[in-house]
Design an enzyme around this catalytic site. Structure first.
Site, PDB file in Angstrom:
ATOM      1  N   GLY A 112       0.799  -1.220   0.000  1.00  0.00           N
ATOM      2  CA  GLY A 112       0.000   0.000   0.000  1.00  0.00           C
ATOM      3  C   GLY A 112       0.827   1.261   0.000  1.00  0.00           C
ATOM      4  O   GLY A 112       0.371   2.309  -0.475  1.00  0.00           O
ATOM      5  N   GLU A 115       1.692   1.797  -3.546  1.00  0.00           N
ATOM      6  CA  GLU A 115       0.450   2.170  -4.218  1.00  0.00           C
ATOM      7  C   GLU A 115       0.094   3.630  -3.943  1.00  0.00           C
ATOM      8  O   GLU A 115      -0.389   4.336  -4.831  1.00  0.00           O
ATOM      9  CB  GLU A 115      -0.672   1.228  -3.783  1.00  0.00           C
ATOM     10  CG  GLU A 115      -0.507  -0.168  -4.379  1.00  0.00           C
ATOM     11  CD  GLU A 115      -1.489  -1.178  -3.842  1.00  0.00           C
ATOM     12  OE1 GLU A 115      -2.206  -1.788  -4.644  1.00  0.00           O
ATOM     13  OE2 GLU A 115      -1.550  -1.361  -2.600  1.00  0.00           O
TER      14      GLU A 115
END
Length: 260
Positions: A112, A115
């Site tokens: 994440g 991301e």
């Protein structure tokens, strides 16, 4: 606004958002994602903020991933909801902000964390940074846009390899791949981002807003990026910044943009 997991600072037209969970290597949990959404939203709505910088606290990690303890027990329905909500609140939200967002990757950017960095408009990294999407080693795939944005940035083949191997690349390899724009030392990282931000702030914020929208349109299904560019180009002609920019050019002086 007071936050538990992040810090915000405004100075010289720049809002800096720092993810501040050093004991967890700045891992993203649901509370942090919500706070990041609120901070990005507030900065984007602040007329005085011309550029947003997002980074992690300390020198070890930008964001070392998602907080796995929050979803290890989820079923199919809850897993899908987690990805959908996260993309809506933070990752897609950041990508589509009208204020430029620079990710300052100051260490590990995994899962994440990578991301989030990829959702930003571009990235600069410290020379100790490590990046990767290790989700397949946990029996899952990237769920916050990683399978979509990584191929856009580095190409399909490299993205396939990084996701399938769950491997990490260092900052220089990320630079060679086009995943980050610049690599420098930890000490010079924030100053470099601020220097780039100062160059951005010399230009018309209303034109930059249109440019972000047009560039993003090229990567969205159902949108004709060329048509969006034509529309945004035309819209510029109704702005004060267009009048000021062209007048200043013809008068051989520096433009003073109002952002209107």
């Amino acid at each position: 606004m007071t936050y538990e997991n992040i810090l915000t600072k405004f100075q010289n037209g720049i809002t800096t958002i720092t993810i501040n969970r050093p004991s967890k290597l700045n891992a993203l949990n649901k509370a942090t994602i919500q706070e990041l959404h609120d901070a990005f939203d507030a900065a984007n709505k602040d007329a005085n903020t011309k550029v947003i910088i997002v980074t992690g606290s300390g020198e070890k990690a930008f964001v070392a991933g998602a907080d796995i303890s929050e979803f290890a027990h989820f079923d199919v329905k809850n897993g899908g909801k987690l990805a959908a909500k996260g993309q809506e609140l933070l990752f897609d939200f950041v990508e589509n902000l009208s204020t430029p967002v620079i990710a300052v990757v100051n260490g590990f950017a995994l899962g994440g964390g990578l991301e989030l960095a990829m959702a930003c408009h571009f990235r600069v990294a410290s020379d100790n940074a490590k990046m990767g999407l290790p989700e397949t080693s946990l029996g899952v795939i990237p769920g916050y846009g990683g399978t979509q944005r990584l191929p856009q940035l580095v190409g399909k083949g490299r993205a396939m390899e990084l996701v399938m191997t769950a491997g990490m690349i260092d900052a220089n390899q990320a630079l060679a791949y086009g995943l980050v724009n610049h690599v420098t030392t930890q000490e010079e990282l924030l100053p470099l981002a601020e220097k780039i931000a100062s160059k951005i702030m010399r230009n018309s914020s209303v034109a930059i807003k249109g440019a972000i929208k047009a560039i993003n349109a090229n990567y969205k299904d159902g949108l004709d990026g060329f048509q969006v560019e034509i529309e945004e180009f035309g819209n510029c002609f109704a702005t004060e910044d267009f009048t000021e920019g062209t007048t200043a050019f013809l008068e051989k002086r520096k433009a003073e943009f109002s952002g209107k």
